[in-house]
Motif scaffolding. Sequence first.
Motif, PDB file in Angstrom:
ATOM      1  N   GLU A 219       0.820  -1.206   0.000  1.00 54.37           N
ATOM      2  CA  GLU A 219       0.000   0.000   0.000  1.00 54.37           C
ATOM      3  C   GLU A 219       0.857   1.261   0.000  1.00 54.37           C
ATOM      4  O   GLU A 219       0.493   2.277  -0.590  1.00 54.37           O
ATOM      5  N   TRP A 220       2.000   1.202   0.662  1.00 54.51           N
ATOM      6  CA  TRP A 220       2.944   2.329   0.632  1.00 54.51           C
ATOM      7  C   TRP A 220       3.396   2.604  -0.801  1.00 54.51           C
ATOM      8  O   TRP A 220       3.356   3.748  -1.257  1.00 54.51           O
ATOM      9  N   GLU A 221       3.776   1.556  -1.511  1.00 53.69           N
ATOM     10  CA  GLU A 221       4.204   1.721  -2.906  1.00 53.69           C
ATOM     11  C   GLU A 221       3.066   2.248  -3.776  1.00 53.69           C
ATOM     12  O   GLU A 221       3.266   3.151  -4.595  1.00 53.69           O
ATOM     13  N   ARG A 222       1.873   1.683  -3.604  1.00 53.93           N
ATOM     14  CA  ARG A 222       0.735   2.100  -4.417  1.00 53.93           C
ATOM     15  C   ARG A 222       0.427   3.581  -4.216  1.00 53.93           C
ATOM     16  O   ARG A 222       0.133   4.306  -5.185  1.00 53.93           O
ATOM     17  N   SER A 223       0.518   4.060  -2.992  1.00 57.00           N
ATOM     18  CA  SER A 223       0.196   5.450  -2.702  1.00 57.00           C
ATOM     19  C   SER A 223       1.299   6.403  -3.143  1.00 57.00           C
ATOM     20  O   SER A 223       1.025   7.523  -3.583  1.00 57.00           O
ATOM     21  N   LEU A 224       2.552   5.973  -3.037  1.00 59.82           N
ATOM     22  CA  LEU A 224       3.683   6.853  -3.297  1.00 59.82           C
ATOM     23  C   LEU A 224       4.072   6.921  -4.772  1.00 59.82           C
ATOM     24  O   LEU A 224       4.525   7.957  -5.258  1.00 59.82           O
ATOM     25  N   ARG A 225       3.876   5.817  -5.494  1.00 60.77           N
ATOM     26  CA  ARG A 225       4.433   5.743  -6.852  1.00 60.77           C
ATOM     27  C   ARG A 225       3.939   6.839  -7.795  1.00 60.77           C
ATOM     28  O   ARG A 225       4.744   7.366  -8.584  1.00 60.77           O
ATOM     29  N   PRO A 226       2.666   7.236  -7.792  1.00 58.59           N
ATOM     30  CA  PRO A 226       2.274   8.321  -8.709  1.00 58.59           C
ATOM     31  C   PRO A 226       3.079   9.603  -8.500  1.00 58.59           C
ATOM     32  O   PRO A 226       3.387  10.305  -9.465  1.00 58.59           O
ATOM     33  N   PHE A 227       3.423   9.900  -7.269  1.00 52.65           N
ATOM     34  CA  PHE A 227       4.226  11.085  -6.989  1.00 52.65           C
ATOM     35  C   PHE A 227       5.650  10.915  -7.520  1.00 52.65           C
ATOM     36  O   PHE A 227       6.193  11.811  -8.159  1.00 52.65           O
ATOM     37  N   ILE A 228       6.241   9.750  -7.256  1.00 52.61           N
ATOM     38  CA  ILE A 228       7.620   9.518  -7.699  1.00 52.61           C
ATOM     39  C   ILE A 228       7.696   9.485  -9.222  1.00 52.61           C
ATOM     40  O   ILE A 228       8.637  10.038  -9.817  1.00 52.61           O
ATOM     41  N   ASP A 229       6.721   8.873  -9.872  1.00 49.04           N
ATOM     42  CA  ASP A 229       6.709   8.866 -11.341  1.00 49.04           C
ATOM     43  C   ASP A 229       6.693  10.294 -11.880  1.00 49.04           C
ATOM     44  O   ASP A 229       7.403  10.621 -12.841  1.00 49.04           O
ATOM     45  N   ALA A 230       5.881  11.135 -11.252  1.00 45.31           N
ATOM     46  CA  ALA A 230       5.803  12.536 -11.692  1.00 45.31           C
ATOM     47  C   ALA A 230       7.106  13.261 -11.404  1.00 45.31           C
ATOM     48  O   ALA A 230       7.611  14.012 -12.245  1.00 45.31           O
ATOM     49  N   TYR A 231       7.681  13.033 -10.234  1.00 48.29           N
ATOM     50  CA  TYR A 231       8.934  13.699  -9.866  1.00 48.29           C
ATOM     51  C   TYR A 231      10.053  13.325 -10.842  1.00 48.29           C
ATOM     52  O   TYR A 231      10.858  14.178 -11.237  1.00 48.29           O
ATOM     53  N   GLN A 232      10.118  12.047 -11.194  1.00 50.05           N
ATOM     54  CA  GLN A 232      11.148  11.621 -12.148  1.00 50.05           C
ATOM     55  C   GLN A 232      10.917  12.244 -13.519  1.00 50.05           C
ATOM     56  O   GLN A 232      11.869  12.619 -14.213  1.00 50.05           O
ATOM     57  N   SER A 233       9.666  12.388 -13.901  1.00 50.82           N
ATOM     58  CA  SER A 233       9.353  13.034 -15.167  1.00 50.82           C
ATOM     59  C   SER A 233       9.818  14.491 -15.167  1.00 50.82           C
ATOM     60  O   SER A 233      10.375  14.982 -16.156  1.00 50.82           O
ATOM     61  N   TYR A 234       9.634  15.176 -14.037  1.00 52.86           N
ATOM     62  CA  TYR A 234      10.102  16.557 -13.938  1.00 52.86           C
ATOM     63  C   TYR A 234      11.619  16.617 -14.095  1.00 52.86           C
ATOM     64  O   TYR A 234      12.166  17.551 -14.685  1.00 52.86           O
ATOM     65  N   GLY A 235      12.312  15.619 -13.556  1.00 51.89           N
ATOM     66  CA  GLY A 235      13.760  15.586 -13.672  1.00 51.89           C
ATOM     67  C   GLY A 235      14.228  15.509 -15.115  1.00 51.89           C
ATOM     68  O   GLY A 235      15.294  16.031 -15.464  1.00 51.89           O
ATOM     69  N   LEU A 236      13.418  14.873 -15.970  1.00 49.96           N
ATOM     70  CA  LEU A 236      13.759  14.779 -17.388  1.00 49.96           C
ATOM     71  C   LEU A 236      13.368  16.041 -18.151  1.00 49.96           C
ATOM     72  O   LEU A 236      14.133  16.565 -18.954  1.00 49.96           O
ATOM     73  N   THR A 237      12.167  16.536 -17.898  1.00 52.54           N
ATOM     74  CA  THR A 237      11.686  17.686 -18.658  1.00 52.54           C
ATOM     75  C   THR A 237      12.352  18.992 -18.227  1.00 52.54           C
ATOM     76  O   THR A 237      12.501  19.911 -19.046  1.00 52.54           O
TER      77      THR A 237
END
Length: 411
Positions: free
Chosen positions: A341-359
């Motif tokens: 449940e920790w992964e499920r709740s956190l992953r959308p934020f981390i996916d977005a954060y990593q995307s910001y790192g690229l863009t």
Amino acid sequence: MSCAEASGKDRRVLIVGLGISGMATAIRLSQIGWTPVIVERAPARRTGGNFVIVFGSGRSAAARLGISPHLRDRRPTGTSYECDRNGGRRVGMNFIDLPGEAWMVLRGDVEAAAFQTLPEGIEIRYSTMPMKIDQHTGGVSVTLSDSAGSANTTVYTEEFDLVVGADGLRSTVRRLAFGPDEKYLRRLNHIVATFEMPRKLGDLAIEDGAWLVESGRSLIIYPMRDRMPTAQLSYRTDDVDAEFTEPAAVRLRKVFGSTPYGPILGEVLDAFDGTDEYLFDSVEQVHMDRWHNDRVVLVGDAAWCETMYSGLGVSSALAGPDLLGTMVQRYANDLNTALTEWERSLRPFIDAYQSYGLTQRFFFTPENRTELLLRRVVAWLVHTPFTRALLTSLTRGSKAARLKDQDIAAG
């Protein structure tokens, strides 16, 4: 399972790494009754560190962890300039223009604040690292190597209920429990070097910043209230491994040496020649399908490194462990469900954060003349009266700004 076990009492967690995410994990799990043991490869706690930003998501976590009273914003009040090698300058994007409720601090500020917040009497073992991790029903056997305090290294095995890898981009825990680095590290073909200047730059006021941005390379001066400025040099490379075949100071002079350095860049390179405390490393992200494997879990850069181009590394290093403790407490009698449940709740934020790192990378280090031109247009638009107001409004109301400031563990 007894009430004591369900509450976390007498359950031991080994935390590998005394950085921000490791200390945040120790604080949060101790709040719910766990007993943390922290091991750190280095012989002492690190100090200093590069410029970082703590967005609202990190500040909310810091408040719950009790770190906030020991931390203060170092955002400067000066002007930020776009500069060139000939000494020309014009007003550029200012750090006070950052969207959201961001604090500007040094990494060492956050680490010192977390260290002050650690529970009294918490066990910290320096010069110690895991060599082997064996999971079994109900626990984890960890073989540790301790080279502190004697000429001979001591090797011993100890039992824990949970192991947390908070040991950075090239995590030993990740290699032992999940597999080799090559499976998870994604190189962005950039190198970054950061260090704190020993004195202010001659051409800038102490609280003024500067951007010297060229195709494929850049120098950024981050001013700090009550501290010397931090310099960040970044550049693109086609061969990451080759960048480490010579001393960092030599590589930087070669990369930036095609034309005369000019006043600001020359002063920074001279200062880098004389410092022993700096970061010089490749820019890489970590991508994993799962951050936990039974009773071994990764946090921070070991699990999801976004890169400093995202600006969210410290925020996620605080928010991830904060949410971890919330889920472990909520599902106290089912650790697997808690971690899932920790992964499920956190992953959308981390996916977005990593995307910001690229863009967002192009704004720090444009790879080519097209990206350089685009960056210059954006910087210019920010400083025309109408578009400045419009862009600020759009940015602060954007999904990115909301995610950066959202309190991840509030629910």
